[in-house]
Design a protein around this motif. Structure first.
Motif, PDB file in Angstrom:
ATOM      1  N   ILE A  54     -33.274  43.973 -27.436  1.00  0.00           N
ATOM      2  CA  ILE A  54     -33.248  45.007 -26.281  1.00  0.00           C
ATOM      3  C   ILE A  54     -34.367  44.388 -25.047  1.00  0.00           C
ATOM      4  CG2 ILE A  54     -33.533  47.111 -25.089  1.00  0.00           C
ATOM      5  CD1 ILE A  54     -32.540  48.256 -27.849  1.00  0.00           C
ATOM      6  N   HIS A  55     -35.437  43.955 -25.736  1.00  0.00           N
ATOM      7  CA  HIS A  55     -36.470  43.670 -24.298  1.00  0.00           C
ATOM      8  C   HIS A  55     -36.131  42.148 -23.760  1.00  0.00           C
ATOM      9  CE1 HIS A  55     -40.044  44.053 -22.282  1.00  0.00           C
ATOM     10  NE2 HIS A  55     -40.544  42.920 -22.824  1.00  0.00           N
ATOM     11  N   PHE A  56     -35.551  41.410 -24.502  1.00  0.00           N
ATOM     12  CA  PHE A  56     -34.826  40.157 -23.962  1.00  0.00           C
ATOM     13  C   PHE A  56     -33.659  40.353 -23.028  1.00  0.00           C
ATOM     14  CE2 PHE A  56     -31.048  37.273 -23.796  1.00  0.00           C
ATOM     15  CZ  PHE A  56     -31.589  36.339 -23.365  1.00  0.00           C
ATOM     16  N   PHE A  57     -33.039  41.353 -23.213  1.00  0.00           N
ATOM     17  CA  PHE A  57     -31.873  41.793 -22.084  1.00  0.00           C
ATOM     18  C   PHE A  57     -32.527  42.503 -20.877  1.00  0.00           C
ATOM     19  CE2 PHE A  57     -28.941  41.062 -25.613  1.00  0.00           C
ATOM     20  CZ  PHE A  57     -28.239  40.129 -25.427  1.00  0.00           C
ATOM     21  N   GLU A  58     -33.501  43.335 -21.255  1.00  0.00           N
ATOM     22  CA  GLU A  58     -34.143  43.892 -20.019  1.00  0.00           C
ATOM     23  C   GLU A  58     -34.910  42.949 -19.208  1.00  0.00           C
ATOM     24  OE1 GLU A  58     -35.283  48.248 -22.245  1.00  0.00           O
ATOM     25  OE2 GLU A  58     -36.729  46.593 -22.422  1.00  0.00           O
ATOM     26  N   SER A  59     -35.458  42.046 -19.661  1.00  0.00           N
ATOM     27  CA  SER A  59     -36.268  40.915 -19.234  1.00  0.00           C
ATOM     28  C   SER A  59     -35.415  40.072 -18.125  1.00  0.00           C
ATOM     29  CB  SER A  59     -37.023  40.034 -19.984  1.00  0.00           C
ATOM     30  OG  SER A  59     -38.127  40.796 -20.630  1.00  0.00           O
ATOM     31  N   PHE A  60     -34.107  39.781 -18.867  1.00  0.00           N
ATOM     32  CA  PHE A  60     -33.143  38.910 -18.177  1.00  0.00           C
ATOM     33  C   PHE A  60     -32.569  39.733 -17.157  1.00  0.00           C
ATOM     34  CE2 PHE A  60     -28.813  37.935 -17.257  1.00  0.00           C
ATOM     35  CZ  PHE A  60     -28.770  36.466 -17.185  1.00  0.00           C
ATOM     36  N   ALA A  61     -32.120  41.002 -17.180  1.00  0.00           N
ATOM     37  CA  ALA A  61     -31.592  41.785 -16.133  1.00  0.00           C
ATOM     38  C   ALA A  61     -32.329  42.123 -14.786  1.00  0.00           C
ATOM     39  CB  ALA A  61     -31.204  43.175 -16.822  1.00  0.00           C
ATOM     40  N   SER A  62     -33.869  42.150 -15.275  1.00  0.00           N
ATOM     41  CA  SER A  62     -34.920  42.235 -14.096  1.00  0.00           C
ATOM     42  C   SER A  62     -34.902  41.180 -13.222  1.00  0.00           C
ATOM     43  CB  SER A  62     -36.159  42.500 -14.767  1.00  0.00           C
ATOM     44  OG  SER A  62     -37.121  42.807 -13.835  1.00  0.00           O
ATOM     45  N   SER A  63     -34.846  40.027 -13.863  1.00  0.00           N
ATOM     46  CA  SER A  63     -35.371  38.627 -13.147  1.00  0.00           C
ATOM     47  C   SER A  63     -33.959  38.192 -12.702  1.00  0.00           C
ATOM     48  CB  SER A  63     -36.135  37.765 -13.612  1.00  0.00           C
ATOM     49  OG  SER A  63     -35.484  37.342 -14.996  1.00  0.00           O
ATOM     50  N   ALA A  64     -32.813  38.517 -13.208  1.00  0.00           N
ATOM     51  CA  ALA A  64     -31.364  37.829 -12.772  1.00  0.00           C
ATOM     52  C   ALA A  64     -30.900  38.675 -11.620  1.00  0.00           C
ATOM     53  CB  ALA A  64     -30.656  37.802 -13.952  1.00  0.00           C
ATOM     54  N   LYS A  65     -31.516  39.906 -11.600  1.00  0.00           N
ATOM     55  CA  LYS A  65     -31.096  41.038 -10.758  1.00  0.00           C
ATOM     56  C   LYS A  65     -29.450  41.487 -11.101  1.00  0.00           C
ATOM     57  CE  LYS A  65     -34.134  39.544  -7.002  1.00  0.00           C
ATOM     58  NZ  LYS A  65     -34.131  38.061  -6.864  1.00  0.00           N
ATOM     59  N   VAL A  66     -29.305  41.686 -12.072  1.00  0.00           N
ATOM     60  CA  VAL A  66     -28.117  42.104 -12.516  1.00  0.00           C
ATOM     61  C   VAL A  66     -28.067  43.525 -13.445  1.00  0.00           C
ATOM     62  CG1 VAL A  66     -27.016  39.756 -12.941  1.00  0.00           C
ATOM     63  CG2 VAL A  66     -28.033  40.991 -14.805  1.00  0.00           C
ATOM     64  N   ASN A  67     -27.008  44.241 -13.566  1.00  0.00           N
ATOM     65  CA  ASN A  67     -26.830  45.357 -14.435  1.00  0.00           C
ATOM     66  C   ASN A  67     -26.190  44.944 -15.706  1.00  0.00           C
ATOM     67  OD1 ASN A  67     -26.116  48.251 -12.224  1.00  0.00           O
ATOM     68  ND2 ASN A  67     -27.685  46.695 -12.084  1.00  0.00           N
ATOM     69  N   ILE A  68     -26.889  45.250 -16.921  1.00  0.00           N
ATOM     70  CA  ILE A  68     -26.034  45.049 -18.157  1.00  0.00           C
ATOM     71  C   ILE A  68     -26.128  46.313 -18.851  1.00  0.00           C
ATOM     72  CG2 ILE A  68     -26.340  43.760 -20.374  1.00  0.00           C
ATOM     73  CD1 ILE A  68     -28.250  41.814 -18.911  1.00  0.00           C
ATOM     74  N   TYR A  69     -24.786  46.371 -19.515  1.00  0.00           N
ATOM     75  CA  TYR A  69     -24.916  47.791 -20.343  1.00  0.00           C
ATOM     76  C   TYR A  69     -24.380  47.092 -21.654  1.00  0.00           C
ATOM     77  CZ  TYR A  69     -22.923  51.845 -22.502  1.00  0.00           C
ATOM     78  OH  TYR A  69     -22.742  52.871 -23.218  1.00  0.00           O
ATOM     79  N   GLY A  70     -24.986  47.646 -22.885  1.00  0.00           N
ATOM     80  CA  GLY A  70     -24.303  46.923 -24.130  1.00  0.00           C
ATOM     81  C   GLY A  70     -24.455  48.086 -25.207  1.00  0.00           C
ATOM     82  N   THR A  71     -23.341  47.860 -26.287  1.00  0.00           N
ATOM     83  CA  THR A  71     -23.454  48.877 -27.311  1.00  0.00           C
ATOM     84  C   THR A  71     -23.105  47.838 -28.597  1.00  0.00           C
ATOM     85  OG1 THR A  71     -21.261  49.521 -27.083  1.00  0.00           O
ATOM     86  CG2 THR A  71     -22.789  50.892 -26.169  1.00  0.00           C
TER      87      THR A  71
END
Length: 192
Positions: free
Chosen positions: A136-153
């Motif tokens: 989860i932290h990987f995706f949070e880090s990616f979203a923050s610096s890529a400036k994207v919204n990510i939603y996943g389940t």
């Protein structure tokens, strides 16, 4: 139009170099020091058709957190650089990916704003040699610096299958969202 990036980051905890081609063929050369994470990034590259060269060393003798977090940050920076002004991109996409007992859904919006909501429940502390809660932290880090919204389940019984389904769904949603379909900025604001 070339959508490439070549970025690096060196801290007292990690030393990372990433080359990215958004319009690639899914070729990869990945070495992070965390074997299961290598497998997830290779899967991402292959299924997104994004060429990736990731060379990373980190303080994995402590744990894998700093390495995976910093790769997420730098991969997001590479993505943001490579996507450029976002002119003509589809912008929003989603994917549903089954893998044996598991199924993952990931939606992405290349919005210019950062947000991440990943509902991933792993049963075990480790998946191979990777700490499961750092996914989860990987995706949070990616979203923050890529400036994207990510939603996943994700749902399923096997943590390996669940993680792999998430990374494949992420790959498929990225592949679709970065497609160039027209010559407009896909926003009522006129900028992303």
């Amino acid at each position: 139009m070339t959508r490439n990036a070549n970025v690096s980051r060196k801290t007292s905890e990690t030393d990372i170099n990433i080359k990215m081609n958004l319009d690639g063929i899914g070729e990869y050369n990945i070495s992070t020091g965390v074997n299961f994470f290598n497998h997830m990034l290779e899967s991402f590259s292959k299924h997104s058709m994004v060429d990736l060269d990731i060379q990373a060393t980190g303080d994995i003798e402590i744990d894998d957190h700093h390495t995976i977090e910093d790769i997420g940050i730098l991969l997001g920076e590479a993505f943001d650089e490579a996507i450029g002004d976002k002119k003509g991109i589809k912008r929003m996409a989603h994917a549903i990916v089954p893998m044996d007992d598991s199924v993952a859904t990931v939606a992405i919006d290349i919005s210019g704003r950062s947000y991440c909501n990943m509902n991933l429940d792993f049963k075990n502390e480790k998946i191979g040699d990777m700490t499961s809660d750092v996914v989860i932290h990987f995706f949070e880090s990616f979203a923050s610096s890529a400036k994207v919204n990510i939603y996943g389940t994700v749902e399923g019984a096997n943590d390996h299958h669940k993680a792999e389904a998430v990374f494949k769904a992420f790959a498929k949603s990225i592949k679709e969202a970065v497609k160039v379909e027209h010559d407009q900025i896909p926003s009522t604001k006129g900028v992303l």
